[in-house]
Design a protein around this motif. Structure first.
Motif, short mmCIF file in Angstrom:
data_model
loop_
_atom_site.label_atom_id
_atom_site.label_comp_id
_atom_site.label_asym_id
_atom_site.label_seq_id
_atom_site.Cartn_x
_atom_site.Cartn_y
_atom_site.Cartn_z
N PRO A 34 0.82 -1.22 0.00
CA PRO A 34 0.00 0.00 0.00
C PRO A 34 0.86 1.28 0.00
O PRO A 34 0.83 2.08 0.93
CB PRO A 34 -0.82 -0.15 1.28
N LYS A 35 1.65 1.45 -1.07
CA LYS A 35 2.60 2.57 -1.16
C LYS A 35 1.90 3.93 -1.25
O LYS A 35 2.55 4.95 -1.09
CB LYS A 35 3.56 2.36 -2.33
N GLU A 36 0.59 3.91 -1.46
CA GLU A 36 -0.16 5.16 -1.46
C GLU A 36 -0.24 5.77 -0.06
O GLU A 36 -0.42 6.96 0.10
CB GLU A 36 -1.59 4.93 -1.99
N LYS A 37 -0.11 4.91 0.96
CA LYS A 37 -0.25 5.34 2.36
C LYS A 37 1.01 5.12 3.19
O LYS A 37 1.10 5.64 4.30
CB LYS A 37 -1.38 4.54 3.04
N TRP A 38 1.93 4.29 2.71
CA TRP A 38 3.08 3.86 3.50
C TRP A 38 4.35 3.98 2.69
O TRP A 38 4.30 4.00 1.46
CB TRP A 38 2.89 2.40 3.94
N PRO A 39 5.52 4.00 3.35
CA PRO A 39 6.78 4.03 2.59
C PRO A 39 6.85 2.84 1.64
O PRO A 39 6.52 1.72 2.00
CB PRO A 39 7.87 3.93 3.67
N GLU A 40 7.27 3.13 0.42
CA GLU A 40 7.32 2.13 -0.64
C GLU A 40 8.36 1.04 -0.36
O GLU A 40 9.43 1.31 0.16
CB GLU A 40 7.68 2.85 -1.94
N MET A 41 8.02 -0.19 -0.71
CA MET A 41 8.98 -1.29 -0.64
C MET A 41 9.83 -1.21 -1.91
O MET A 41 9.29 -1.18 -3.01
CB MET A 41 8.29 -2.65 -0.57
N LYS A 42 11.16 -1.18 -1.72
CA LYS A 42 12.06 -1.04 -2.86
C LYS A 42 13.19 -2.06 -2.79
O LYS A 42 13.74 -2.31 -1.72
CB LYS A 42 12.69 0.36 -2.88
N PHE A 43 13.53 -2.59 -3.97
CA PHE A 43 14.67 -3.48 -4.14
C PHE A 43 15.35 -3.09 -5.44
O PHE A 43 14.69 -3.06 -6.48
CB PHE A 43 14.24 -4.95 -4.20
N LYS A 44 16.65 -2.80 -5.37
CA LYS A 44 17.40 -2.51 -6.59
C LYS A 44 17.42 -3.76 -7.45
O LYS A 44 17.83 -4.82 -6.99
CB LYS A 44 18.83 -2.11 -6.21
N GLY A 45 16.92 -3.67 -8.67
CA GLY A 45 16.91 -4.83 -9.55
C GLY A 45 15.77 -5.80 -9.31
O GLY A 45 15.76 -6.89 -9.86
N GLU A 128 -2.71 -5.00 6.87
CA GLU A 128 -4.14 -5.03 6.56
C GLU A 128 -4.46 -4.14 5.36
O GLU A 128 -5.28 -4.52 4.52
CB GLU A 128 -4.97 -4.65 7.78
N ASP A 129 -3.79 -2.99 5.24
CA ASP A 129 -3.96 -2.14 4.06
C ASP A 129 -3.49 -2.88 2.80
O ASP A 129 -4.11 -2.78 1.74
CB ASP A 129 -3.18 -0.83 4.20
N GLY A 130 -2.40 -3.62 2.91
CA GLY A 130 -1.91 -4.42 1.79
C GLY A 130 -2.88 -5.51 1.39
O GLY A 130 -3.14 -5.74 0.21
N PHE A 131 -3.43 -6.20 2.38
CA PHE A 131 -4.42 -7.24 2.09
C PHE A 131 -5.67 -6.63 1.46
O PHE A 131 -6.26 -7.22 0.55
CB PHE A 131 -4.78 -8.02 3.35
N ASP A 132 -6.06 -5.44 1.93
CA ASP A 132 -7.19 -4.73 1.30
C ASP A 132 -6.88 -4.47 -0.17
O ASP A 132 -7.73 -4.66 -1.05
CB ASP A 132 -7.45 -3.39 1.99
N LYS A 133 -5.64 -4.02 -0.45
CA LYS A 133 -5.25 -3.69 -1.82
C LYS A 133 -5.31 -4.93 -2.72
O LYS A 133 -5.81 -4.86 -3.84
CB LYS A 133 -3.85 -3.08 -1.83
N ILE A 134 -4.81 -6.05 -2.21
CA ILE A 134 -4.88 -7.31 -2.98
C ILE A 134 -6.34 -7.65 -3.28
O ILE A 134 -6.70 -7.92 -4.43
CB ILE A 134 -4.21 -8.46 -2.21
N GLU A 135 -7.16 -7.64 -2.24
CA GLU A 135 -8.57 -7.99 -2.40
C GLU A 135 -9.27 -7.05 -3.37
O GLU A 135 -10.03 -7.48 -4.24
CB GLU A 135 -9.25 -7.97 -1.03
N ASN A 136 -8.98 -5.75 -3.25
CA ASN A 136 -9.61 -4.76 -4.12
C ASN A 136 -9.14 -4.90 -5.57
O ASN A 136 -9.89 -4.55 -6.49
CB ASN A 136 -9.37 -3.35 -3.60
N ASN A 137 -7.93 -5.39 -5.79
CA ASN A 137 -7.45 -5.62 -7.15
C ASN A 137 -8.06 -6.86 -7.78
O ASN A 137 -7.98 -7.04 -9.00
CB ASN A 137 -5.92 -5.74 -7.17
N LEU A 138 -8.63 -7.73 -6.99
CA LEU A 138 -9.18 -8.99 -7.50
C LEU A 138 -10.70 -9.06 -7.45
O LEU A 138 -11.29 -10.09 -7.77
CB LEU A 138 -8.59 -10.17 -6.71
N SER A 139 -11.34 -7.98 -7.00
CA SER A 139 -12.80 -8.00 -6.91
C SER A 139 -13.33 -6.58 -7.03
O SER A 139 -12.57 -5.61 -7.11
CB SER A 139 -13.24 -8.60 -5.58
N ASP A 140 -14.63 -6.46 -7.01
CA ASP A 140 -15.27 -5.14 -7.08
C ASP A 140 -15.40 -4.50 -5.71
O ASP A 140 -15.88 -3.37 -5.60
CB ASP A 140 -16.66 -5.26 -7.71
N SER A 141 -14.98 -5.22 -4.67
CA SER A 141 -15.11 -4.67 -3.32
C SER A 141 -14.16 -3.50 -3.14
O SER A 141 -13.16 -3.37 -3.84
CB SER A 141 -14.82 -5.73 -2.26
#
Length: 163
Positions: A34-45, A128-141
């Motif tokens: 949920p990078k819209e609300k939290w520091p982004e997860m980053k990995f070089k490469g 929980e925000d991340g799980f919401d994002k996953i769920e929202n990307n896979l459904s209309d919820s």
């Protein structure tokens, strides 16, 4: 101090659909973090075994990576966080998949204080925000888990410090 923090969510989609979403973690088109609300997860490469990265002040390296089953990270910072965190997916039936995030670590010294008074609550809200994002990307919820008082308070204090 032993820390075992587990979050689970059942997603009403096939394991292959959920694993496709998990493959986007830490990419430009991230549908997990949920990078819209939290520091982004980053990995070089990108995410691959041995890659180093993290989010905000939390640093870790990739220990295991199979996007169809597990992504496991080993903590390197903050000092006193000795252990791992991981995402796992498990097929429950044809159209039902469980996604799980686990922190399994021994917190020592300053790490005990940091976990107890800051990271624990923030981490719970982030996952929980991340799980919401996953769920929202896979459904209309439009799932949106409410943050607790302590998380809101900490976020307000952090935003004041940035100004």
């Amino acid at each position: 101090m032993k820390v075992l923090n587990v979050h689970k969510r059942i997603i009403n989609q096939s394991k292959s659909e959920v694993s496709e979403i998990l493959k986007t973690l830490a990419t430009e088109n991230d549908k997990v973090w949920p990078k819209e609300k939290w520091p982004e997860m980053k990995f070089k490469g990108g995410i691959k075994v041995g890659a180093k990265g993290g989010h905000g002040p939390i640093r870790y390296s990739v220990e295991k990576y199979n996007p169809n089953e597990i992504i496991q990270f080993k903590f390197s910072k903050p000092i006193g966080f000795n252990g791992i965190h991981k995402f796992e997916i498990e097929e429950l039936d044809k159209n039902k998949t469980e996604i799980k995030h686990t922190i399994d670590m021994n917190a020592k010294g300053k790490g005990i204080f940091i976990w107890t008074f800051a990271i624990h609550s923030l981490h719970n809200a982030l996952i929980e925000d991340g799980f919401d994002k996953i769920e929202n990307n896979l459904s209309d919820s439009k799932k949106k888990t409410e943050w607790n008082f302590w998380t809101k308070f900490l976020r307000k204090q952090i935003s004041k410090r940035k100004k």
